[in-house]
Design a protein around this motif. Structure first.
Motif, PDB file in Angstrom:
ATOM      1  N   LEU A  78       0.813  40.361  36.544  1.00  0.00           N
ATOM      2  CA  LEU A  78       1.656  39.705  37.539  1.00  0.00           C
ATOM      3  C   LEU A  78       0.797  38.923  38.511  1.00  0.00           C
ATOM      4  CD1 LEU A  78       4.671  39.630  38.511  1.00  0.00           C
ATOM      5  CD2 LEU A  78       4.111  41.550  40.005  1.00  0.00           C
ATOM      6  N   ALA A  79       1.262  37.747  38.884  1.00  0.00           N
ATOM      7  CA  ALA A  79       0.579  36.927  39.879  1.00  0.00           C
ATOM      8  C   ALA A  79       1.523  36.713  41.061  1.00  0.00           C
ATOM      9  CB  ALA A  79       0.200  35.589  39.272  1.00  0.00           C
ATOM     10  N   GLU A  80       1.038  35.978  42.044  1.00  0.00           N
ATOM     11  CA  GLU A  80       1.821  35.633  43.244  1.00  0.00           C
ATOM     12  C   GLU A  80       1.952  36.838  44.181  1.00  0.00           C
ATOM     13  OE1 GLU A  80       3.021  32.557  44.210  1.00  0.00           O
ATOM     14  OE2 GLU A  80       1.844  31.878  42.496  1.00  0.00           O
TER      15      GLU A  80
ATOM     16  N   TYR B  37      10.460  46.686  53.336  1.00  0.00           N
ATOM     17  CA  TYR B  37      11.432  45.805  52.683  1.00  0.00           C
ATOM     18  C   TYR B  37      12.769  46.530  52.768  1.00  0.00           C
ATOM     19  CZ  TYR B  37      12.962  42.205  49.334  1.00  0.00           C
ATOM     20  OH  TYR B  37      13.576  41.123  48.726  1.00  0.00           O
TER      21      TYR B  37
ATOM     22  N   LEU C 210      12.176  46.866  36.964  1.00  0.00           N
ATOM     23  CA  LEU C 210      11.083  46.494  37.876  1.00  0.00           C
ATOM     24  C   LEU C 210      10.252  45.309  37.401  1.00  0.00           C
ATOM     25  CD1 LEU C 210      10.438  48.006  40.474  1.00  0.00           C
ATOM     26  CD2 LEU C 210       8.633  49.193  39.265  1.00  0.00           C
TER      27      LEU C 210
ATOM     28  N   GLU D  29      16.872  29.220  53.943  1.00  0.00           N
ATOM     29  CA  GLU D  29      16.020  29.418  52.752  1.00  0.00           C
ATOM     30  C   GLU D  29      16.851  29.848  51.537  1.00  0.00           C
ATOM     31  OE1 GLU D  29      12.562  28.761  52.472  1.00  0.00           O
ATOM     32  OE2 GLU D  29      12.929  27.840  54.430  1.00  0.00           O
TER      33      GLU D  29
ATOM     34  N   THR E 219       3.672  37.543  46.835  1.00  0.00           N
ATOM     35  CA  THR E 219       4.997  38.064  47.192  1.00  0.00           C
ATOM     36  C   THR E 219       5.512  38.975  46.083  1.00  0.00           C
ATOM     37  OG1 THR E 219       5.546  36.102  48.484  1.00  0.00           O
ATOM     38  CG2 THR E 219       7.383  37.437  47.741  1.00  0.00           C
ATOM     39  N   ALA E 220       5.378  38.519  44.853  1.00  0.00           N
ATOM     40  CA  ALA E 220       5.854  39.305  43.713  1.00  0.00           C
ATOM     41  C   ALA E 220       5.104  40.628  43.631  1.00  0.00           C
ATOM     42  CB  ALA E 220       5.699  38.509  42.428  1.00  0.00           C
TER      43      ALA E 220
ATOM     44  N   ASP F 287      13.132  38.115  53.252  1.00  0.00           N
ATOM     45  CA  ASP F 287      13.118  37.098  52.189  1.00  0.00           C
ATOM     46  C   ASP F 287      13.021  35.706  52.787  1.00  0.00           C
ATOM     47  OD1 ASP F 287      15.659  38.808  50.196  1.00  0.00           O
ATOM     48  OD2 ASP F 287      13.457  38.950  50.104  1.00  0.00           O
TER      49      ASP F 287
ATOM     50  N   LEU G  50       9.459  35.100  53.943  1.00  0.00           N
ATOM     51  CA  LEU G  50       8.533  34.997  52.799  1.00  0.00           C
ATOM     52  C   LEU G  50       8.699  33.663  52.076  1.00  0.00           C
ATOM     53  CD1 LEU G  50       8.678  38.602  51.252  1.00  0.00           C
ATOM     54  CD2 LEU G  50       6.892  37.607  52.700  1.00  0.00           C
ATOM     55  N   SER G  51       9.918  33.146  52.065  1.00  0.00           N
ATOM     56  CA  SER G  51      10.167  31.861  51.417  1.00  0.00           C
ATOM     57  C   SER G  51       9.640  30.706  52.273  1.00  0.00           C
ATOM     58  CB  SER G  51      11.672  31.701  51.167  1.00  0.00           C
ATOM     59  OG  SER G  51      11.952  30.401  50.715  1.00  0.00           O
TER      60      SER G  51
ATOM     61  N   HIS H 152       5.594  29.642  52.600  1.00  0.00           N
ATOM     62  CA  HIS H 152       4.839  28.843  51.635  1.00  0.00           C
ATOM     63  C   HIS H 152       4.601  27.419  52.073  1.00  0.00           C
ATOM     64  CE1 HIS H 152       4.679  31.532  48.151  1.00  0.00           C
ATOM     65  NE2 HIS H 152       5.806  32.006  48.623  1.00  0.00           N
TER      66      HIS H 152
ATOM     67  N   ASP I 283      10.598  37.217  40.750  1.00  0.00           N
ATOM     68  CA  ASP I 283       9.919  37.033  42.037  1.00  0.00           C
ATOM     69  C   ASP I 283       8.707  36.123  41.881  1.00  0.00           C
ATOM     70  OD1 ASP I 283      10.357  40.517  43.047  1.00  0.00           O
ATOM     71  OD2 ASP I 283      11.623  38.769  43.435  1.00  0.00           O
ATOM     72  N   GLU I 284       7.977  36.338  40.816  1.00  0.00           N
ATOM     73  CA  GLU I 284       6.759  35.582  40.566  1.00  0.00           C
ATOM     74  C   GLU I 284       7.080  34.094  40.472  1.00  0.00           C
ATOM     75  OE1 GLU I 284       5.086  35.973  36.641  1.00  0.00           O
ATOM     76  OE2 GLU I 284       3.061  36.229  37.448  1.00  0.00           O
TER      77      GLU I 284
ATOM     78  N   ALA J 169      10.117  41.512  38.784  1.00  0.00           N
ATOM     79  CA  ALA J 169       8.845  40.957  39.249  1.00  0.00           C
ATOM     80  C   ALA J 169       8.614  39.567  38.654  1.00  0.00           C
ATOM     81  CB  ALA J 169       7.702  41.890  38.880  1.00  0.00           C
ATOM     82  N   ARG J 170       9.023  39.356  37.428  1.00  0.00           N
ATOM     83  CA  ARG J 170       8.887  38.041  36.790  1.00  0.00           C
ATOM     84  C   ARG J 170       9.699  37.004  37.542  1.00  0.00           C
ATOM     85  NH1 ARG J 170       4.990  38.310  35.104  1.00  0.00           N
ATOM     86  NH2 ARG J 170       4.327  39.496  33.303  1.00  0.00           N
TER      87      ARG J 170
ATOM     88  N   ALA K 102      16.370  33.328  49.901  1.00  0.00           N
ATOM     89  CA  ALA K 102      16.927  34.421  50.691  1.00  0.00           C
ATOM     90  C   ALA K 102      18.442  34.448  50.541  1.00  0.00           C
ATOM     91  CB  ALA K 102      16.533  34.267  52.154  1.00  0.00           C
TER      92      ALA K 102
ATOM     93  N   HIS L 114       7.524  27.044  44.896  1.00  0.00           N
ATOM     94  CA  HIS L 114       7.595  26.304  46.161  1.00  0.00           C
ATOM     95  C   HIS L 114       6.697  25.081  46.185  1.00  0.00           C
ATOM     96  CE1 HIS L 114      10.010  29.005  48.696  1.00  0.00           C
ATOM     97  NE2 HIS L 114       9.417  29.994  48.057  1.00  0.00           N
ATOM     98  N   VAL L 115       5.400  25.321  45.938  1.00  0.00           N
ATOM     99  CA  VAL L 115       4.484  24.187  46.045  1.00  0.00           C
ATOM    100  C   VAL L 115       4.251  23.519  44.689  1.00  0.00           C
ATOM    101  CG1 VAL L 115       3.326  25.095  48.069  1.00  0.00           C
ATOM    102  CG2 VAL L 115       2.379  25.554  45.837  1.00  0.00           C
TER     103      VAL L 115
ATOM    104  N   SER M 107       8.284  32.534  43.808  1.00  0.00           N
ATOM    105  CA  SER M 107       7.198  32.335  44.755  1.00  0.00           C
ATOM    106  C   SER M 107       6.361  31.109  44.374  1.00  0.00           C
ATOM    107  CB  SER M 107       6.325  33.592  44.788  1.00  0.00           C
ATOM    108  OG  SER M 107       5.182  33.377  45.563  1.00  0.00           O
TER     109      SER M 107
ATOM    110  N   LEU N 164       6.188  43.039  46.460  1.00  0.00           N
ATOM    111  CA  LEU N 164       7.509  43.614  46.187  1.00  0.00           C
ATOM    112  C   LEU N 164       7.427  44.642  45.061  1.00  0.00           C
ATOM    113  CD1 LEU N 164       9.753  40.409  46.558  1.00  0.00           C
ATOM    114  CD2 LEU N 164       9.569  42.342  48.135  1.00  0.00           C
ATOM    115  N   TYR N 165       6.660  44.320  44.039  1.00  0.00           N
ATOM    116  CA  TYR N 165       6.487  45.247  42.911  1.00  0.00           C
ATOM    117  C   TYR N 165       5.881  46.568  43.389  1.00  0.00           C
ATOM    118  CZ  TYR N 165       4.847  46.979  38.352  1.00  0.00           C
ATOM    119  OH  TYR N 165       4.610  47.740  37.227  1.00  0.00           O
TER     120      TYR N 165
END
Lengths: 257, 242
Positions: A79-81, A100, B89, B66, A83-84, A111, A114-115, A118, B96-97, B93-94, B69, B103-104, B100, A87-88
């Motif tokens: 997993l990357a990022e 949280y 879970l 946002e 925030t993720a 949320d 966190l959004s 960025h 969320d990943e 997470a995928r 959210a 955005h950019v 995130s 949360l994980y």
């Protein structure tokens, strides 16, 4: 070159399947809140293994196709990022509710921050470090002062919005307790501090919030996590291999945009 | 007073919320905030979102900005089907990943192409330089490659076999450059197939309805923009597209 210190931390009741987080100690801002969260006492007793490895090592490279830190590996799951990952970790290890909150409106406020983070705080705060230390280190030249001014202005606008929309008159972003939102915000804001742009100096409300966050996290842990950032200026004295300089200079300049 | 959603469908994050709410039959009042008329800069809207941006939500006295959210809040409050934000879970997470990272990357570069190709020439009165267009297109293609290689891979959807918020958020963003006349799906069959499946999952008609405005964006003319906004938009745009 951004040399990573390797440190590993094992708990006696180490779980062989505990997640392994790859990240260099020090430079990646995103990793610091993972560390701070992960080192909360209850997570240690859950038998977490944290290993820090060089960010561009093969192991880490396999973990991350995007070759960035932080990254997490939990068995076959990567997993990357940040925030993720945060949360994980908070879900898997059932961290205290305030990080949280289960209340859907408070959770929405986390949320929301966190959004927004960025494209706002995160867009400018790290650039102070690039401009004042890292880019001159790799290109051998200081950057024009207008560049820093531009970034500080952008950061100033974001800080004003942070205070007006997110913090307001509350102790923390969601109210009376610290959450992931405060953690993510503070570690990013320590970067300008580390290079001498003390954004807390003329902002008493922010300064008070920072003190509360440090206390809530634990002062010692907070400063340990920020040791390298707070002494990043010492990096300016390091000699860098010219070939590496040539390779990385254009990449770093692009990151400024 | 029920749920109010403050939206302008020209905006990508507004579209994801509109589609999600309608697709899940979530009752809400559509409050149209016309960006081109500067309605996001009124005192009235400022009370809903002091940051003067859409989308925004008002649920009783609770306000929220946002899109991510808002989407999560709606999913939780209205207990939408699990696949939108899976309780598993790792699948969660995928999602969320992606939410995130985008955005950019996808959002950043997709917006930039749209702003550069459609709005900038409109507001400055200057033609678009081919080098500039090439450069923003290249930036978008880099993140599209990353999207396909890292997030989609060989799966039908980002989180696996079912559509989630990640796919919806991704697709509405990718429609922005399409609205600018850059059909990024043309030479990317995997993406085109993924798009088709996401549209089907939310409802083709709803999807097309939500995108009607943006797909006509090329026809935007300067006179459609409130005059007192022109300078402000121009200033903002020059910063965002540099």
């Amino acid at each position: 070159m951004l040399n990573s210190l390797c440190s590993s931390e094992t708990n006696k009741q180490e779980d062989n399947f505990a997640p392994c987080v790859y990240k260099p100690v020090g430079f990646s801002v995103a990793f610091r809140h993972d560390t701070i969260l992960a080192r909360q006492p209850h997570l240690q007793t859950a038998g977490k293994l944290l290993c820090f490895g060089p960010s561009n090592s093969e192991g880490a490279g396999k973990v991350r196709l995007l070759k960035k830190v932080p990254a997490l590996k939990d068995g076959d799951f990567t997993l990357a990022e940040c925030t993720a990952i945060l949360l994980y970790l908070s879900r898997k290890y059932n961290t205290p509710d305030h990080w949280y909150p289960s209340d859907i409106q408070k959770r929405a406020q986390v949320d929301e921050y966190l959004s927004w983070h960025h494209a706002n705080i995160r867009a400018n705060a790290p650039k102070t470090m690039w401009i004042k230390v890292l880019i001159p280190l790799f290109t051998g030249q200081p950057l024009p002062s207008e560049k820093l001014q531009e970034v500080m202005e952008g950061l100033s606008t974001s800080l004003k919005q942070f205070e007006e929309r997110f913090l307001q008159d509350k102790a923390f972003i969601i109210g009376s307790e610290i959450s992931l939102a405060d953690l993510v915000a503070i570690v990013e804001l320590m970067q300008p501090v580390g290079v001498g742009c003390d954004i807390f100096e003329d902002r008493p409300r922010l300064m008070e919030w920072r003190r509360r966050v440090e206390d809530a996290v634990g002062k010692e842990l907070f400063f340990q996590a920020h040791e390298m950032i707070l002494s990043v200026k010492e990096l300016s004295n390091i000699q860098i291999d010219p070939a590496l300089k040539e390779q990385l200079a254009p990449v770093l300049m692009k990151m400024l945009k | 007073m029920g749920l109010e959603l403050y939206l302008d469908l020209l905006s990508q994050p507004c579209r994801s919320i509109y589609i999600f709410a309608r697709s899940n039959n979530i009752p809400f009042e559509f409050k149209h905030v016309e960006l081109m008329k500067g309605q996001h800069r009124t005192e009235e809207f400022r009370k809903v979102n002091i940051l003067m941006k859409v989308p925004a939500l008002k649920d009783g006295s609770f306000t929220l900005a946002e899109s991510i959210a808002i989407l999560l809040y709606l999913a939780r409050k209205f207990k939408t089907p699990d696949h939108w934000y899976p309780s598993d879970l790792q699948k969660r997470a995928r999602v969320d990943e992606y939410l995130s990272w985008q955005h950019v990357n996808i959002r950043g570069k997709g917006s930039k192409l749209f702003l550069t190709k459609v709005l900038l020439p409109l507001l400055t009165g200057q033609p678009l330089s081919p080098e500039k267009l090439e450069s923003v297109t290249e930036e978008l293609n880099i993140v599209l490659n990353q999207f396909e290689e890292k997030f989609l891979q060989d799966k039908p959807f980002i989180a696996g076999s079912e559509v989630s918020l990640a796919d919806l958020v991704a697709l509405v963003e990718l429609m922005q450059p399409v609205g600018a006349g850059y059909d990024l799906f043309e030479e990317r069959p995997k993406l085109a197939e993924w798009r088709r499946q996401v549209e089907e999952a939310v409802g083709k008609q709803l999807f097309q309805e939500a995108h009607e405005g943006i797909l006509k964006a090329k026809n935007l003319t300067a006179d459609k923009i409130a005059p007192d906004l022109l300078e402000h938009f121009k200033h903002q745009l020059l910063k965002q597209t540099s």
